[in-house]
Write an enzyme that holds these catalytic residues in place. Structure first.
Site: not given
Ligand code: ADP
Ligand code: MG
Length: 374
Positions: A97, A135, A201, A204, A215
Site C-alpha cells: 500500500k 475492495y 497497514n 494487502h 485479485e
Molecule cells: P485484511 O487486509 O487483513 O484482509 P480486511 O479484509 O478485513 O483485512 O480489511 C481490508 C482493509 O480494510 C484492511 O487491510 C485495512 O486497511 C482496512 N480495515 C479493516 N478493518 C478496519 C477497521 N476496523 N478500521 C479501519 N480500517 C480497517
Molecule cells: Mg481482506
C-alpha cells in the site's frame, strides 16, 4: 531412476509462423536439458548441458529460454513433475500500500527469506473508483471510504507471489490487520514495522484461493491491453534493470534498499521476461562494440528481470556512477561501495544494467514502460 522434470512447451516459430510443441526434460542433477518434437515424434535437442535454465523458473505459465528459443511452459509433462513441482506453486496477490512503497526493499527480503518468489510485479496507482472496485466486498463497512481514499492516495506495488502455501505465508508475514495490534502481537511483521493504524497497514494479501484468482486477474489480467497503467514519469530519469541472475539469487530487496539509501527515487517498477529479440534490440548499441554482447543478451532473457525508472539529481550520470564500473572485479578495486562491486559477479552477471549515455536515459525507460508494457 535419475530425477527429471517434464514439461509441455510451446515455441512460436517466426519463420514458419506456427506454434511448435515440444516435450522439455530437465535433469536437475547435472543441469542438462533434452527436447522432443511432439508432432514429428523425434528428438529435437539431444541431452545437453545448459546453464541458462533454473529450477526456480520451471512452473506452468513461465517463459524460459533454451538456446535462444523462448519457450512457454504450458503443462506438466508427467505426474511426477506435477506432484513434485506443482504442489509448491500456490499463487497470491501481495499489494504494497502507499504507506509502505518506500519499504519495498525490506519487504522483498522478508518474502525471499520465507521462500516465496515474485513472479509478477508492477508499480501502479488506483483511482478512487478502481480502489472501490478492488475492495467491493467491504463496501458496506464503516471504514470503506477511508480505505478507498488511502489506497488511491499514492503509488502502490502489486505482486504475484508463488510458493508452497503462498496465501497463508504472505498473510502471516503481513501480521494482524490493525498495525497497533501487530506491534503488540507480531513485532517482526510487515504491518508492525511499516503500518500506522487500522487503515494504514502497509499491505494487502489475498485470503483464499478464490480471492487470489480474482485479485491477480485485477492487477495482472490474462487478456492483454486491459492492465493498469505504470507510473513512469519520463522526466529527469534513467533506467536500471535488476538482472535475472540477481533476482534468482534473492538480491532484489537489498539492491532496492541500496538505491533508496543513496537518495534515488524509484518512480516506476515492473517485472518483465524478455525474449531474444527484445533483449537484442535493447542492447543494440553494444552489438559489435562489446565482446560480451551475446552473453549479455543471453543473461537478460534467462529469466524475469526488474525494470526501474530512477529519478534523482543529475541522472543518468549520477546513477551510473552509483552502479560502478561494468566489471565487478574492477569495481571492487576502485569503487568498492557501488552496486556492482557489492552485488556483481562478472561482466555479464554484474547485478544491474544502467543507462550508459546520458541521452539514452529516457529512451531506455520508454523501451520498457512504453513499448514492452503495451
Ligand atoms: P485484511 O487486509 O487483513 O484482509 P480486511 O479484509 O478485513 O483485512 O480489511 C481490508 C482493509 O480494510 C484492511 O487491510 C485495512 O486497511 C482496512 N480495515 C479493516 N478493518 C478496519 C477497521 N476496523 N478500521 C479501519 N480500517 C480497517
Ligand atoms: Mg481482506
Amino acid at each position: 531412476m535419475e530425477e527429471r522434470y517434464a514439461f509441455l512447451a510451446e515455441w512460436y516459430d517466426p519463420s514458419a509462423t506456427l506454434l511448435r510443441r515440444y516435450q522439455l526434460l530437465y535433469y536437475p542433477k547435472d543441469g542438462t536439458v533434452e527436447m522432443f518434437d511432439v508432432k514429428n515424434q523425434r528428438i529435437f535437442l539431444r541431452r545437453t548441458k545448459y546453464d541458462g535454465l533454473h529450477q526456480e523458473n520451471l512452473f506452468i505459465g513461465s517463459r524460459v529460454s533454451v538456446f535462444s528459443r523462448q519457450l512457454n511452459l504450458i503443462a506438466y509433462g508427467d505426474q511426477y513433475t506435477a506432484n513434485k513441482l506443482g504442489s509448491k506453486k500456490e499463487r497470491t496477490l501481495a499489494m504494497i500500500k502507499p504507506d509502505a512503497v518506500t519499504k519495498l526493499g525490506d519487504i522483498l527480503q522478508a518474502i525471499h527469506a520465507a521462500n516465496l518468489i515474485v513472479t509478477k510485479a508492477k508499480m501502479t496507482r488506483l483511482t478512487e473508483n478502481q480502489a472501490a472496485d478492488f475492495y467491493v466486498e467491504h463496501q458496506s463497512k464503516p471504514f470503506f471510504s477511508n480505505l478507498v481514499q488511502f489506497v488511491s492516495s499514492g503509488h502502490l506495488v502489486a505482486m504475484e507471489l508463488m510458493g508452497d502455501e503462498a496465501i497463508s505465508i504472505w498473510r502471516r508475514l503481513l501480521g494482524p490487520t490493525d498495525s497497533t495490534v501487530a506491534q503488540r502481537e507480531a513485532q517482526h511483521s510487515v504491518r508492525a514495522q511499516f503500518g500506522t493504524d487500522g487503515v494504514k497497514n502497509a499491505g494487502h494479501g489475498s485470503d483464499s484461493v478464490a480471492a487470489a484468482a480474482r485479485e491477480l486477474e485485477y492487477f495482472f489480467p490474462s487478456t492483454t491491453g486491459h492492465g493498469l497503467s505504470n507510473t513512469a514519469k519520463y522526466t529527469d530519469c534513467t533506467c536500471c534493470i535488476v538482472k535475472p541472475h540477481a533476482i534468482l539469487e534473492g538480491l532484489t530487496g537489498k539492491i532496492l534498499n541500496s538505491i533508496s539509501a543513496a537518495g534515488f527515487e524509484i518512480s516506476a517498477l515492473q517485472m518483465f521476461t524478455l525474449d531474444q529479440t527484445n533483449a537484442e534490440e535493447f542492447y543494440e548499441v553494444y552489438k559489435g562494440v562489446v565482446t560480451e554482447y551475446p552473453n549479455m543478451v543471453a543473461e537478460l532473457c534467462s529469466g524475469p528481470c526488474l525494470a526501474l525508472e530512477i529519478c534523482g539529481t543529475n541522472t543518468p550520470k549520477s546513477f551510473r556512477g552509483f552502479c560502478g564500473p561494468n566489471d565487478p572485479g574492477t569495481a571492487r578495486h576502485v569503487r568498492p561501495t557501488t552496486l556492482r562491486a557489492i552485488y556483481g559477479k562478472d561482466k555479464v552477471q554484474n547485478a544491474v544494467h544502467c543507462t550508459d549515455l546520458p541521452e539514452d536515459g529516457l529512451l531506455e525507460v520508454q523501451y520498457f514502460f512504453k513499448i514492452l508494457d503495451g
